[in-house]
Design an enzyme around this catalytic site. Structure first.
Site, PDB file in Angstrom:
ATOM      1  N   ASP A  66       0.804  -1.130  -0.096  1.00  0.00           N
ATOM      2  CA  ASP A  66       0.057  -0.079   0.252  1.00  0.00           C
ATOM      3  C   ASP A  66       0.965   1.341  -0.023  1.00  0.00           C
ATOM      4  O   ASP A  66       0.690   2.199  -0.799  1.00  0.00           O
ATOM      5  CB  ASP A  66      -1.052  -0.074   1.413  1.00  0.00           C
ATOM      6  N   GLU A 134      -1.899  -5.865  -3.535  1.00  0.00           N
ATOM      7  CA  GLU A 134      -0.990  -4.748  -2.538  1.00  0.00           C
ATOM      8  C   GLU A 134      -0.045  -5.683  -1.797  1.00  0.00           C
ATOM      9  O   GLU A 134       1.231  -5.362  -1.945  1.00  0.00           O
ATOM     10  CB  GLU A 134      -1.727  -4.075  -1.633  1.00  0.00           C
TER      11      GLU A 134
END
EC number: 3.1.26.3
Length: 246
Positions: A66, A134
């Site tokens: 992220d 992610e």
């Protein structure tokens, strides 16, 4: 080497070879440490521990990925839109790395086929696709460093999906947009949420959205959040002309 051990070793080696080939196709380059990528697809239900007793799953890699996505996307927007202020750049980055978009990326790559889990795939929530995307980005960073991470994000996210002109008109949350308009125009609003289960026993939620004490939209979905967003979207289109002229 015993026959049983030899069979197990050959089986694992073959499995690694297939996984290596599949991951290389997705990445566009050769991975060095396959274990980074295996961890990116290990669900917490697997109950795996490392030698220090720490859990092995994709969640820490998801956190790292992220951050890498935000960093690369932020740098791209900074360079591509020199006139954009902080608020504009933040909003545009949010559109690119929205949960909806990350889920789409994970689905397009069919990453869920690599998941190691004791939970049946049909029981996963929709966000599993974005979560492991992610985690994959995080694995790339650990395995190959920032430059390869940036290369992957540009190939899989920026080049095929990032169109500045289109993104400017994209709405991330109709609920946020509607609330912002109501507050600006000093209009009262209220979301009346209630359970609205079907005959099949599946749990649903109904929403009635009122503006200035008048019901302007209704919706039904499998979660309160989805039902509120759907009602907000319907209200937005009902008031679109007024909202867009303000």
């Amino acid at each position: 080497m015993s026959i049983i051990r030899k069979i197990f070793t050959n089986s694992r080696s073959q499995e690694d070879g297939i996984f290596f080939t599949d991951i290389q196709k997705i990445l566009g380059f050769k991975p060095n440490n396959l274990e980074c990528y295996r961890r990116a697809f290990t669900h917490r239900s697997s109950n795996k521990l490392d030698s220090d007793g720490n859990q092995i799953n994709y969640e820490r890699l998801e956190f790292l990925g992220d951050a890498m996505l935000s960093s690369v996307i932020a740098a791209h927007l900074f360079n591509q839109v020199p006139s954009g202020d902080e608020g504009y750049l933040t909003k545009m980055r949010s559109k690119i790395v929205s949960r909806e978009h990350l889920n789409e990326l994970g689905r397009d790559l069919n990453l869920i086929r690599f998941i190691e889990s004791k939970v049946p795939a049909q029981h996963f929530g929709e966000n599993i696709h974005g979560n492991i995307f992610e985690a994959l980005v995080g694995a790339i960073y650990l395995d190959k460093g920032y430059m390869y991470c940036e290369k992957f994000i540009k190939k899989r996210v920026i080049l095929p999906y990032v169109d500045i002109a289109k993104l400017e008109g994209k709405v991330i949350s109709y609920k946020s947009l509607l609330i912002e308009w109501c507050q600006k125009e000093k209009r009262t609003f209220h979301y009346d949420v209630f359970e609205d289960n079907g005959i099949d026993g599946q749990r649903f939620f109904g929403v009635k959205l009122s503006i200035d004490q008048k019901v302007v939209a209704k919706a039904r979905a499998t979660s309160k959040k989805k039902a509120e967003e759907k009602a907000s979207q319907r209200a937005y289109f009902a008031f679109q002309e007024k909202i867009n002229t303000k």
